[in-house]
Enzyme design. Structure first.
Site, mmCIF file in Angstrom:
data_model
loop_
_atom_site.group_PDB
_atom_site.id
_atom_site.type_symbol
_atom_site.label_atom_id
_atom_site.label_comp_id
_atom_site.label_asym_id
_atom_site.label_seq_id
_atom_site.Cartn_x
_atom_site.Cartn_y
_atom_site.Cartn_z
ATOM 1 N N SER A 154 70.753 8.133 -16.917
ATOM 2 C CA SER A 154 70.286 6.793 -17.277
ATOM 3 C C SER A 154 68.815 6.593 -16.923
ATOM 4 C CB SER A 154 71.144 5.731 -16.589
ATOM 5 O OG SER A 154 70.907 5.702 -15.194
ATOM 6 N N ALA A 177 62.500 4.479 -11.993
ATOM 7 C CA ALA A 177 61.408 3.576 -12.361
ATOM 8 C C ALA A 177 60.108 3.944 -11.656
ATOM 9 C CB ALA A 177 61.790 2.120 -12.063
ATOM 10 N N ASP A 236 61.127 2.972 -7.461
ATOM 11 C CA ASP A 236 62.199 2.182 -6.856
ATOM 12 C C ASP A 236 63.128 3.067 -6.033
ATOM 13 O OD1 ASP A 236 61.203 -0.100 -7.983
ATOM 14 O OD2 ASP A 236 62.733 -0.276 -9.539
ATOM 15 N N GLY A 293 75.298 11.221 -15.081
ATOM 16 C CA GLY A 293 75.518 9.908 -14.484
ATOM 17 C C GLY A 293 74.236 9.113 -14.337
ATOM 18 N N ASN A 333 78.421 13.959 -7.337
ATOM 19 C CA ASN A 333 77.531 13.511 -8.406
ATOM 20 C C ASN A 333 76.061 13.546 -7.992
ATOM 21 O OD1 ASN A 333 79.072 13.121 -10.647
ATOM 22 N ND2 ASN A 333 78.842 10.898 -10.708
ATOM 23 N N SER A 387 71.395 9.839 -13.020
ATOM 24 C CA SER A 387 70.193 10.581 -13.391
ATOM 25 C C SER A 387 69.939 10.507 -14.892
ATOM 26 C CB SER A 387 70.329 12.042 -12.946
ATOM 27 O OG SER A 387 69.227 12.812 -13.365
ATOM 28 N N ASP A 437 86.492 8.683 -13.487
ATOM 29 C CA ASP A 437 85.591 9.571 -12.758
ATOM 30 C C ASP A 437 85.338 9.071 -11.340
ATOM 31 O OD1 ASP A 437 85.453 11.107 -14.992
ATOM 32 O OD2 ASP A 437 83.373 10.668 -15.487
ATOM 33 N N GLY A 438 85.254 7.757 -11.174
ATOM 34 C CA GLY A 438 85.028 7.196 -9.846
ATOM 35 C C GLY A 438 86.169 7.511 -8.891
#
Length: 299
Positions: A199, A218, A183, A195, A153, A197, A80-81
């Site tokens: 996580s 966070a 953060d 992706g 992304n 988001s 994907d990268g």
């Protein structure tokens, strides 16, 4: 088929190699007299593969400006990268991207390398589905130039050179959404919803939806949650920090900006076209990638 033109771009992964598909791939495209242009660094990698045909007059490209504009396909070899990096070459050309996955299962590069040769004829005959993927476009204040200001992304704003939180004031069409103490902040497309988001507890959004998701990283307040907004809206982000700079990430491309610089985000005027085999589906990819259904009760 002699009028066909394709470009190749890729990266070597640590988990697999290209030796088992590249020689056969080139044998087929050469038999069909297909013109090939290869990204410079990838060409240097391919020349080390045993069985790779020596192409004396091969044309290479190094960026968007010297990539052929009348391409039929842009093949990527990696994950994907690799496709995210390919966006900086393809941009608004509309050229379909054929993402060949040489590592683990990807959300974008869904064509496993073992599937490439058996399906290459179908791809060349345009017997496939196209998945249109929307992008973010970024504009900064104070005439700060961001090279290739697009993201397939997500856009991420993050603290820099400090362990303290930053505050991101987010405005939608000129109206304050919230002051995020966190953060950082992620603005993701439906493609990017699986992706960074995700996580950070953001929702999964199907690619055909015309939305963005704004996800705090966070956050200080637990009642601050991700929000899905229409992608027709304009988003303005203003950063406050104890240090004079913050980081702006567009997919994997990182830029340092002064806190005096505001960021405006909107939907790009073009889409990226991803080739999908007819026997593949987005929902199937989700099930495999997220291990949905892997439960003893389903056996």
């Amino acid at each position: 088929m002699s009028d066909f033109k394709i470009a190749l771009y890729g990266k070597k992964t640590t988990s697999t190699s290209l030796e088992d598909i590249i020689p056969e791939f080139f044998k087929i495209i050469q038999s069909k007299n297909i013109a090939v242009q290869i990204e410079e660094s990838f060409y240097k990698l391919l020349k080390n593969i045993e069985g790779f045909p020596f192409l004396e007059k091969i044309e290479v490209f190094t960026g968007y400006n010297n990539l052929w504009k009348d391409l039929d396909y842009f093949f990527t070899f990696g994950g994907d990268g690799t496709i995210l990096s390919a966006v900086t070459y393809v941009r608004d050309s509309g050229v379909p991207i054929v993402g060949v996955n040489t590592g683990r299962l990807g959300y974008l590069a869904t064509i496993n390398k073992k599937e490439l040769i058996p399906n290459l004829e179908a791809i060349l005959k345009k017997d496939y589905n196209i998945s249109e993927r929307s992008l973010l476009e970024v504009k900064t204040s104070k005439a700060v130039e961001v090279i290739c200001p697009f993201a397939l992304n997500e856009l991420s704003i993050m603290r820099k050179e400090t362990t303290s939180m930053i505050t991101v004031d987010a405005y939608i069409n000129g109206e304050l959404l919230n002051s995020f103490w966190a953060d950082g902040l992620i603005v993701a497309t439906p493609t990017g919803s699986t992706g960074y988001s995700l996580s950070c507890n953001g929702p999964i959004i199907s690619p055909e939806n015309r939305n963005f998701v704004v996800t705090p990283i966070a956050p200080h307040n637990l009642n601050v949650r991700p929000i899905v907004i229409p992608d027709k809206d304009n988003l303005k982000l203003i950063v406050k920090s104890r240090v004079p700079q913050y980081s702006l990430s567009l997919d994997s491309r990182l830029v340092s900006l002064s806190t005096e610089v505001e960021v405006e985000v909107k939907r790009a005027k073009f889409c990226i076209n991803i080739v999908e085999l007819k026997n593949n589906s987005y929902l199937e990819t989700l099930r495999k990638k997220l291990f949905w259904g892997v439960d003893n009760r389903n056996e």
